[in-house]
Write a protein that holds these residues in place. Structure first.
Motif, PDB file in Angstrom:
ATOM      1  N   ARG A  61       0.619  -1.253  -0.270  1.00 35.93           N
ATOM      2  CA  ARG A  61       0.064  -0.042  -0.003  1.00 35.93           C
ATOM      3  C   ARG A  61       0.849   1.645   0.269  1.00 35.93           C
ATOM      4  N   ALA A  62       1.860   1.490   0.888  1.00 35.77           N
ATOM      5  CA  ALA A  62       2.818   1.457   0.904  1.00 35.77           C
ATOM      6  C   ALA A  62       3.466   2.677  -0.403  1.00 35.77           C
ATOM      7  N   PHE A  63       3.750   1.116  -1.450  1.00 38.02           N
ATOM      8  CA  PHE A  63       4.195   1.766  -2.305  1.00 38.02           C
ATOM      9  C   PHE A  63       3.105   2.153  -3.711  1.00 38.02           C
ATOM     10  N   GLY A  64       1.781   1.963  -3.216  1.00 39.54           N
ATOM     11  CA  GLY A  64       1.090   2.417  -4.164  1.00 39.54           C
ATOM     12  C   GLY A  64       0.036   1.410  -4.739  1.00 39.54           C
ATOM     13  N   TRP A  65       0.707   0.089  -4.317  1.00 33.90           N
ATOM     14  CA  TRP A  65      -1.107  -1.307  -4.729  1.00 33.90           C
ATOM     15  C   TRP A  65      -2.064  -0.572  -3.713  1.00 33.90           C
ATOM     16  N   SER A  66      -3.031  -1.315  -4.399  1.00 33.83           N
ATOM     17  CA  SER A  66      -4.396  -1.354  -3.117  1.00 33.83           C
ATOM     18  C   SER A  66      -4.469  -2.751  -3.454  1.00 33.83           C
ATOM     19  N   VAL A  67      -4.865  -3.817  -2.785  1.00 32.14           N
ATOM     20  CA  VAL A  67      -5.516  -5.479  -2.752  1.00 32.14           C
ATOM     21  C   VAL A  67      -5.999  -5.318  -1.823  1.00 32.14           C
ATOM     22  N   ALA A  68      -7.238  -6.489  -3.050  1.00 31.23           N
ATOM     23  CA  ALA A  68      -8.789  -6.421  -2.181  1.00 31.23           C
ATOM     24  C   ALA A  68      -8.316  -7.377  -1.023  1.00 31.23           C
ATOM     25  N   PRO A  69      -9.099  -7.049  -0.113  1.00 31.69           N
ATOM     26  CA  PRO A  69      -9.586  -7.666   1.357  1.00 31.69           C
ATOM     27  C   PRO A  69      -9.543  -9.357   0.699  1.00 31.69           C
ATOM     28  N   PRO A  70      -8.804  -9.844   1.828  1.00 33.31           N
ATOM     29  CA  PRO A  70      -8.929 -11.428   0.366  1.00 33.31           C
ATOM     30  C   PRO A  70     -10.489 -11.964   1.469  1.00 33.31           C
ATOM     31  N   ARG A  71     -10.962 -13.167   0.473  1.00 31.59           N
ATOM     32  CA  ARG A  71     -12.573 -13.525   1.467  1.00 31.59           C
ATOM     33  C   ARG A  71     -12.487 -15.070   1.483  1.00 31.59           C
ATOM     34  N   PHE A  72     -12.773 -15.747   2.725  1.00 32.46           N
ATOM     35  CA  PHE A  72     -12.317 -16.764   3.134  1.00 32.46           C
ATOM     36  C   PHE A  72     -13.582 -17.502   2.735  1.00 32.46           C
ATOM     37  N   ASP A  73     -13.615 -18.316   1.283  1.00 34.39           N
ATOM     38  CA  ASP A  73     -14.247 -20.249   0.725  1.00 34.39           C
ATOM     39  C   ASP A  73     -14.772 -21.197   1.663  1.00 34.39           C
ATOM     40  N   TRP A  74     -15.528 -21.266   2.717  1.00 36.14           N
ATOM     41  CA  TRP A  74     -15.859 -22.180   3.968  1.00 36.14           C
ATOM     42  C   TRP A  74     -16.208 -23.668   2.750  1.00 36.14           C
ATOM     43  N   PRO A  75     -16.864 -23.570   2.287  1.00 31.27           N
ATOM     44  CA  PRO A  75     -17.291 -25.110   1.506  1.00 31.27           C
ATOM     45  C   PRO A  75     -15.886 -25.533   0.750  1.00 31.27           C
ATOM     46  N   ALA A  76     -14.449 -24.438   0.057  1.00 30.11           N
ATOM     47  CA  ALA A  76     -13.434 -24.584  -0.153  1.00 30.11           C
ATOM     48  C   ALA A  76     -12.785 -25.139   0.530  1.00 30.11           C
ATOM     49  N   LEU A  77     -13.195 -25.147   2.028  1.00 28.30           N
ATOM     50  CA  LEU A  77     -12.186 -25.278   2.788  1.00 28.30           C
ATOM     51  C   LEU A  77     -12.399 -27.340   3.353  1.00 28.30           C
ATOM     52  N   ILE A  78     -13.519 -27.343   3.267  1.00 26.57           N
ATOM     53  CA  ILE A  78     -14.498 -28.240   3.401  1.00 26.57           C
ATOM     54  C   ILE A  78     -14.180 -29.390   2.616  1.00 26.57           C
ATOM     55  N   GLY A  79     -14.106 -28.893   1.291  1.00 26.69           N
ATOM     56  CA  GLY A  79     -13.982 -29.567  -0.489  1.00 26.69           C
ATOM     57  C   GLY A  79     -11.902 -30.153   0.299  1.00 26.69           C
ATOM     58  N   ALA A  80     -11.666 -28.776   0.790  1.00 30.72           N
ATOM     59  CA  ALA A  80      -9.883 -29.499   0.610  1.00 30.72           C
ATOM     60  C   ALA A  80      -9.848 -30.549   1.525  1.00 30.72           C
ATOM     61  N   LYS A  81     -10.683 -30.749   2.578  1.00 31.60           N
ATOM     62  CA  LYS A  81     -10.213 -31.762   3.752  1.00 31.60           C
ATOM     63  C   LYS A  81     -10.471 -32.412   4.002  1.00 31.60           C
ATOM     64  N   ASN A  82     -12.081 -32.867   3.057  1.00 33.89           N
ATOM     65  CA  ASN A  82     -12.700 -34.311   1.883  1.00 33.89           C
ATOM     66  C   ASN A  82     -11.159 -34.551   1.628  1.00 33.89           C
ATOM     67  N   LYS A  83     -10.660 -33.964   0.456  1.00 31.66           N
ATOM     68  CA  LYS A  83     -10.570 -34.308  -0.344  1.00 31.66           C
ATOM     69  C   LYS A  83      -8.395 -35.301   0.696  1.00 31.66           C
ATOM     70  N   GLU A  84      -8.212 -35.049   1.860  1.00 34.40           N
ATOM     71  CA  GLU A  84      -7.152 -34.515   2.230  1.00 34.40           C
ATOM     72  C   GLU A  84      -7.826 -36.019   3.043  1.00 34.40           C
ATOM     73  N   LEU A  85      -8.880 -36.420   3.855  1.00 32.06           N
ATOM     74  CA  LEU A  85      -8.942 -37.401   4.187  1.00 32.06           C
ATOM     75  C   LEU A  85      -9.247 -38.799   3.389  1.00 32.06           C
ATOM     76  N   ASP A  86      -9.533 -38.566   1.932  1.00 27.90           N
ATOM     77  CA  ASP A  86      -9.709 -39.456   1.646  1.00 27.90           C
ATOM     78  C   ASP A  86      -8.082 -39.908   0.794  1.00 27.90           C
ATOM     79  N   ARG A  87      -7.042 -39.119   0.944  1.00 23.96           N
ATOM     80  CA  ARG A  87      -5.731 -39.327   0.508  1.00 23.96           C
ATOM     81  C   ARG A  87      -5.674 -40.019   1.886  1.00 23.96           C
ATOM     82  N   LEU A  88      -5.362 -39.452   2.504  1.00 27.81           N
ATOM     83  CA  LEU A  88      -4.309 -40.419   3.840  1.00 27.81           C
ATOM     84  C   LEU A  88      -5.511 -41.601   4.391  1.00 27.81           C
ATOM     85  N   GLU A  89      -7.136 -41.648   4.339  1.00 28.62           N
ATOM     86  CA  GLU A  89      -7.373 -43.192   4.032  1.00 28.62           C
ATOM     87  C   GLU A  89      -6.898 -44.278   2.988  1.00 28.62           C
TER      88      GLU A  89
END
Ligand SMILES: Cc1cc2nc3c(=O)[nH]c(=O)nc-3n(C[C@H](O)[C@H](O)[C@H](O)COP(=O)(O)OP(=O)(O)OC[C@H]3O[C@@H](n4cnc5c(N)ncnc54)[C@H](O)[C@@H]3O)c2cc1C
Length: 188
Positions: A61-89
């Protein structure tokens, strides 16, 4: 040996017994071998994913960049968790099979010191290991109908906006409930 329960304890002891040459079968009621330690690992990865939210540094920001606030995607988190569970299983299933352990799916019922029944079929062994773990208990208090345990918190369809965590042990600090709290903070 017959082991009832493919959690951390049941998987480790069955693999060890198999590596010593014992003929081993493991009984698991939660789908295929889906150890709670996998679930715990996934809880931890949910927590890490939520905790490692991108925090825009003030420097751009100090160098003139504007950065959009990060957005949290709960379904993406749950999807990634389920994928990881399948892999570990799958890894756990392979480890058991490579150790010569037979996996029996279903709820094991101990009939006598040498007999286990699963889905109406009886299996006998000289040694039976009960490694069925534990379950969360919920106190009988007013408002209990609103309470979930860390198990249900793993599959919430939406990010809760508010949550009270009862207890302050390691499960409280590593569960998806605290992931949710962390994520809610970063997305609000
Ligand atoms: C949110 C959370 C976070 C955690 N974080 C950590 C951590 O960071 N580090 C750590 O060391 N530990 C952690 N733990 C604890 C760890 O998960 C447990 O200590 C461990 O899983 C206990 O292993 P266990 O083999 O005794 O039982 P479990 O892993 O609970 O396994 C028992 C298994 O038996 C099966 N079962 C039960 N009854 C039957 C039956 N009649 N027939 C067939 N199958 C049956 C269940 O489906 C289950 O798969 C955490 C736990 C939770 C809930």
């Amino acid at each position: 040996m017959i082991t009832i329960g493919a959690g951390s304890g049941g998987v480790a002891s069955s693999r060890r017994a198999g590596s010593y040459g014992a003929r081993v079968a493991i009984v698991e009621e939660g789908g295929s071998a889906a150890p709670a330690c996998c679930a715990a690992a996934c809880r931890k990865s949910s927590w890490s994913m939520a905790r490692n939210s991108p925090t825009p540094s003030p420097t751009p920001r100090a160098f003139g960049w504007s950065v959009a606030p990060p957005r949290f995607d709960w379904p993406a988190l749950i999807g990634a968790k389920n994928k990881e569970l399948d892999r570990l299983e799958q890894i756990y299933v392979n480890m058991l099979k490579n150790s010569g352990v037979e996996i029996i799916e279903g709820r094991g019922v101990l009939l006598d010191p040498h007999t286990v029944e699963v889905a109406g079929r009886r299996y006998t062994a000289k040694n039976i290991l009960v490694a069925t773990g534990g379950h969360p208990t919920v106190p009988n208090i007013p408002g209990i109908e609103h309470v979930i345990s860390s198990n249900e918190a793993l599959d919430l369809p939406q990010l809760p906006r508010k949550i009270v965590i009862v207890g302050g042990g390691y499960i409280a600090s590593s569960s998806p409930a605290s992931s949710a709290a962390s994520a809610a903070r970063s997305s609000s």
